[in-house]
Every structure is written in C-alpha cells, then in structure tokens.
Design a protein around this motif. Structure first.
Motif, PDB file in Angstrom:
ATOM      1  N   GLN A   1      -2.992  -0.302   4.192  1.00 54.05           N
ATOM      2  CA  GLN A   1      -3.127  -0.435   2.744  1.00 54.05           C
ATOM      3  C   GLN A   1      -2.983   0.925   2.070  1.00 54.05           C
ATOM      4  O   GLN A   1      -3.318   1.958   2.654  1.00 54.05           O
ATOM      5  CB  GLN A   1      -4.484  -1.037   2.376  1.00 54.05           C
ATOM      6  CG  GLN A   1      -4.676  -2.474   2.859  1.00 54.05           C
ATOM      7  CD  GLN A   1      -6.027  -3.039   2.461  1.00 54.05           C
ATOM      8  OE1 GLN A   1      -6.992  -2.297   2.316  1.00 54.05           O
ATOM      9  NE2 GLN A   1      -6.085  -4.349   2.266  1.00 54.05           N
ATOM     10  N   GLY A   2      -2.504   0.879   0.839  1.00 53.60           N
ATOM     11  CA  GLY A   2      -2.411   2.100   0.053  1.00 53.60           C
ATOM     12  C   GLY A   2      -1.350   3.055   0.553  1.00 53.60           C
ATOM     13  O   GLY A   2      -0.443   2.693   1.303  1.00 53.60           O
ATOM     14  N   CYS A   3      -1.473   4.291   0.119  1.00 52.51           N
ATOM     15  CA  CYS A   3      -0.525   5.344   0.499  1.00 52.51           C
ATOM     16  C   CYS A   3      -0.898   5.890   1.869  1.00 52.51           C
ATOM     17  O   CYS A   3      -2.010   6.389   2.073  1.00 52.51           O
ATOM     18  CB  CYS A   3      -0.558   6.459  -0.546  1.00 52.51           C
ATOM     19  SG  CYS A   3       0.475   7.883  -0.109  1.00 52.51           S
ATOM     20  N   ALA A   4       0.032   5.831   2.814  1.00 55.09           N
ATOM     21  CA  ALA A   4      -0.238   6.312   4.163  1.00 55.09           C
ATOM     22  C   ALA A   4      -0.405   7.830   4.204  1.00 55.09           C
ATOM     23  O   ALA A   4      -0.995   8.366   5.138  1.00 55.09           O
ATOM     24  CB  ALA A   4       0.884   5.888   5.105  1.00 55.09           C
TER      25      ALA A   4
ATOM     26  N   ARG B   1      -2.138   9.589   2.083  1.00 53.28           N
ATOM     27  CA  ARG B   1      -3.327  10.037   1.347  1.00 53.28           C
ATOM     28  C   ARG B   1      -4.301  10.827   2.216  1.00 53.28           C
ATOM     29  O   ARG B   1      -5.056  11.655   1.697  1.00 53.28           O
ATOM     30  CB  ARG B   1      -4.043   8.842   0.713  1.00 53.28           C
ATOM     31  CG  ARG B   1      -4.713   7.868   1.667  1.00 53.28           C
ATOM     32  CD  ARG B   1      -5.309   6.691   0.896  1.00 53.28           C
ATOM     33  NE  ARG B   1      -6.075   5.783   1.720  1.00 53.28           N
ATOM     34  CZ  ARG B   1      -5.566   4.795   2.443  1.00 53.28           C
ATOM     35  NH1 ARG B   1      -4.246   4.609   2.440  1.00 53.28           N
ATOM     36  NH2 ARG B   1      -6.342   4.008   3.165  1.00 53.28           N
ATOM     37  N   THR B   2      -4.313  10.609   3.542  1.00 48.31           N
ATOM     38  CA  THR B   2      -5.229  11.355   4.411  1.00 48.31           C
ATOM     39  C   THR B   2      -4.786  12.809   4.584  1.00 48.31           C
ATOM     40  O   THR B   2      -5.554  13.634   5.078  1.00 48.31           O
ATOM     41  CB  THR B   2      -5.319  10.700   5.796  1.00 48.31           C
ATOM     42  OG1 THR B   2      -3.996  10.619   6.370  1.00 48.31           O
ATOM     43  CG2 THR B   2      -5.909   9.299   5.686  1.00 48.31           C
TER      44      THR B   2
ATOM     45  N   ALA C   1      -5.176  13.285  -3.221  1.00 49.48           N
ATOM     46  CA  ALA C   1      -5.548  11.881  -3.032  1.00 49.48           C
ATOM     47  C   ALA C   1      -6.824  11.535  -3.798  1.00 49.48           C
ATOM     48  O   ALA C   1      -7.770  12.324  -3.857  1.00 49.48           O
ATOM     49  CB  ALA C   1      -5.720  11.595  -1.546  1.00 49.48           C
TER      50      ALA C   1
ATOM     51  N   GLU D   1      -9.328   7.775  -5.043  1.00 46.60           N
ATOM     52  CA  GLU D   1      -9.625   6.402  -4.620  1.00 46.60           C
ATOM     53  C   GLU D   1      -8.469   5.456  -4.939  1.00 46.60           C
ATOM     54  O   GLU D   1      -8.232   4.481  -4.225  1.00 46.60           O
ATOM     55  CB  GLU D   1     -10.902   5.910  -5.295  1.00 46.60           C
ATOM     56  CG  GLU D   1     -12.178   6.558  -4.771  1.00 46.60           C
ATOM     57  CD  GLU D   1     -13.411   5.920  -5.366  1.00 46.60           C
ATOM     58  OE1 GLU D   1     -13.273   4.859  -6.025  1.00 46.60           O
ATOM     59  OE2 GLU D   1     -14.509   6.479  -5.169  1.00 46.60           O
TER      60      GLU D   1
ATOM     61  N   CYS E   1      -5.453   5.901  -4.537  1.00 46.89           N
ATOM     62  CA  CYS E   1      -4.408   5.977  -3.510  1.00 46.89           C
ATOM     63  C   CYS E   1      -4.617   4.947  -2.401  1.00 46.89           C
ATOM     64  O   CYS E   1      -3.714   4.714  -1.588  1.00 46.89           O
ATOM     65  CB  CYS E   1      -4.344   7.372  -2.912  1.00 46.89           C
ATOM     66  SG  CYS E   1      -3.939   8.671  -4.109  1.00 46.89           S
ATOM     67  N   GLY E   2      -5.805   4.343  -2.340  1.00 54.20           N
ATOM     68  CA  GLY E   2      -6.064   3.316  -1.340  1.00 54.20           C
ATOM     69  C   GLY E   2      -5.653   1.933  -1.789  1.00 54.20           C
ATOM     70  O   GLY E   2      -5.731   0.971  -1.019  1.00 54.20           O
ATOM     71  N   GLY E   3      -5.200   1.810  -3.034  1.00 52.83           N
ATOM     72  CA  GLY E   3      -4.762   0.519  -3.559  1.00 52.83           C
ATOM     73  C   GLY E   3      -3.253   0.374  -3.519  1.00 52.83           C
ATOM     74  O   GLY E   3      -2.562   1.056  -2.760  1.00 52.83           O
ATOM     75  N   GLU E   4      -2.747  -0.486  -4.384  1.00 54.48           N
ATOM     76  CA  GLU E   4      -1.303  -0.719  -4.434  1.00 54.48           C
ATOM     77  C   GLU E   4      -0.604   0.496  -5.039  1.00 54.48           C
ATOM     78  O   GLU E   4      -1.035   1.029  -6.056  1.00 54.48           O
ATOM     79  CB  GLU E   4      -1.007  -1.963  -5.269  1.00 54.48           C
ATOM     80  CG  GLU E   4       0.460  -2.354  -5.265  1.00 54.48           C
ATOM     81  CD  GLU E   4       0.728  -3.651  -6.008  1.00 54.48           C
ATOM     82  OE1 GLU E   4       1.900  -3.963  -6.268  1.00 54.48           O
ATOM     83  OE2 GLU E   4      -0.261  -4.342  -6.339  1.00 54.48           O
TER      84      GLU E   4
END
Length: 331
Positions: free
Chosen positions: A286-289, A291-292, A297, A299, A301-304
């Motif tokens: 989910q989200g942007c791979a 972001r880690t 990044a 919060e 970035c964990g969505g669509e």
C-alpha cells in the motif's frame, strides 16, 4: 495522432511464493512509437527485466501476467496464442540479452545461427540468408565478416559476440528491439561502442527500442524517453531532457544525485546516496513504496498515491511538486 507501436496499460506480474504473493510489477503504463528509444532505469530487482520478458511472452509459467492492454501494432499480446508469439519473436520483435555467450549456441557456428534466424521466418534460400548475415555483420562493425561465419562463439571476444547478437536481432528487420542491459558483460570502452551502434542502427532502420539499464549515464546519451522504475512501479516517465532537467519524483532526484554532474559536481566532492533498502513486495503493498527511504514522507504517503504531471511527463507522488517545496531539498 500517430498510433504507438507498443502500448501497455496496467501491466501487473505476480509470483506465488510460500510466504505469499510477490507483486513484482505493479500496474505500469507506457507507449512506444516507431524510431523511439525508451530507457527503463532503476535498481536491481525493480522489475525491469520481468517487464521486458512479459512483452516477449517469455515469463516462467508460475508468473501471473495481467494487463488492461498490451497492444503491439494491433496484436493484443495478452490474448496471443503460443503460435502467434513464436511468429512475432525474432521476426517483428527481437531481444538482446545481457550475456552474449548464453544467447549463442556453442555447438553451432555463427553463420548457422544467423542463417537459421532468417530462414525460420522468411522463405529465402540459404545463399540469400548467408548474404544477409554477411551484410549485417559488416553493418555492426565486424571485419572479415564472411570468414566469421565459420567461427564458433567461443572463438570471438565478448564485444564481437555482442555484435553478432545484435546482427541476429536485426536479421528479420524487426520493428521493436528489447535490449536488456546489453553491455553488462563488456568493458567500458566496448560498452560505449555497442550503445552507439544500437542507437545508430535503430534510427537508420526506424526501429523502436526498449533499453533496460541501471546506468543513468547510458540513459542520458541514448534515450528519447525515460521510465524510472522502483519496486515494480514506473514512478516517473517522460522525455529524457525533462526527466534529467527537471526530475519530479524524489527517487529520480536521489538517483541523479548519486552520479557526477558535468559542471556541477565539485572535484573530490561527495556524491549523494539513497539510504535504506527496497521494501519487500510480498503480501499487501500500500502507498508509496519509496516512503521508507524518502526524507519527505508523511502519513499521507501510506495511502493512495495520485498520478501527477502532464501526459508526456508523469510521476507518482502525494506532493504536486514532487516535494520540491520542502526546505532543504535540492531542485
């Protein structure tokens, strides 16, 4: 408007594993026109080679391929039969693999393999096929071409073998060439020669090319369009001049900071790095791979993640400007 030679929409590749499903390629889109060179760049394991094998129909049986569209000049590749794909491969679509020694059969002469490549798809005599083989060996820069036909692959250097593989790919005058890191096994000076040769031949013969590489220096020299791939997604696509001149995705900018920039990087200065590692793509993603590993990044970035930019230059990011407005981020 001219119709693309190859149009791909929503290509997804899943690999069932004991620990779950590996989502190796996740919904990528691109168009390629005749005479264009599209470079797909990214870290090892990002899905570049699998994408090329999906187009060629050469995936392992356990890999599940899905796509909204994979149209090659009116032929829908996702619905093409094995017979149709065999007719396309080597004829209208050709592929150049990384290691030329594994692409050539050590038990047959160069001439036999070149002649077979043409006669398999064309009703021509052996003499006609032999003349075509000599012509193409000369075109790719091999001297004494006629005498080379009787040699075996082990009798040629790595650079000559790769030139033979290029000649074999051109035997049937394909409309699309897919080159999967074709210079990996060669030294630096030969790499430049092979790349220049490939680009010149594709322009001369109006052949479209997909060049897969992890070398941004190569991309800058030969690409018309660039697709930046990360964790199975094309995170940024666009004309090479725009992607290099105004990169929008944080990953693209991170890659560019990792290489010396002529006139910009100080002699002896430190190059940039991208911290962290590529995340696992097994199970739900989910989200942007990225972001880690991204310094910007949030919060969200964990969505669509929306597709931003114009039709010709697109990127995936929650930031409309690709996080350029964040303090401390170089433009």
């Amino acid at each position: 408007m001219t119709k693309p030679l190859l149009s791909v929409r929503g290509l997804t590749l899943d690999i069932p594993l004991a620990r779950g499903t590996l989502h190796a390629v996740r919904g990528i889109d691109f168009d390629l026109y005749r005479g264009e060179t599209l470079c797909i760049v990214g870290e090892s394991g990002s899905g570049k080679s699998l994408t090329s094998l999906a187009v060629m129909g050469l995936l392992d049986k356990n890999i599940q391929r899905r796509a909204e569209r994979m149209d090659f000049d009116g032929t829908e590749l996702t619905r093409a039969s094995n017979r149709q794909m065999r007719a396309l491969r080597g004829d209208r679509i050709a592929m150049i693999f990384q290691e030329p020694m594994t692409s050539l059969n050590p038990a047959y002469t160069i001439g036999d393999q070149l002649i077979e490549a043409l006669r398999l798809h064309r009703s021509v005599s052996r003499d006609t096929a032999r003349a075509r083989a000599v012509e193409l060996l000369e075109k790719v820069g091999i001297s004494a071409a006629a005498s080379r036909l009787g040699q075996y692959p082990h009798q040629l250097s790595g650079g000559l073998r790769q030139r033979v593989v290029i000649a074999m790919a051109l035997m049937c005058e394909p409309e699309l060439i897919i080159a999967d890191e074709p210079t990996t096994a060669l030294d630096v000076t030969i790499q430049a020669q092979i790349l220049r040769l490939l680009v010149d031949l594709t322009k001369e013969m109006d052949v479209a090319m997909i060049l897969i590489t992890h070398d941004l220096g190569v991309v800058a020299r030969v690409a018309d369009k660039v697709g930046v791939m990360y964790a199975g997604e094309l995170v940024e696509t666009g004309p090479a001049a725009e992607v290099f001149g105004k990169p929008m995705h944080p990953y693209t900018r991170g890659l560019l900071r990792c290489i010396p920039q002529p006139g910009m990087t100080e002699r002896g200065g430190e190059l940039g790095t991208i911290p962290g590692i590529v995340p696992s793509l097994i199970g739900a993603v989910q989200g942007c791979a990225f972001r880690t590993r991204c310094p910007h990044a949030t919060e969200a970035c964990g969505g669509e993640i929306p597709v931003r930019g114009e039709q010709s230059h697109r990127f995936l990011c929650v930031y409309a400007d690709g996080a350029r407005s964040v303090e401390g981020e170089p433009a």
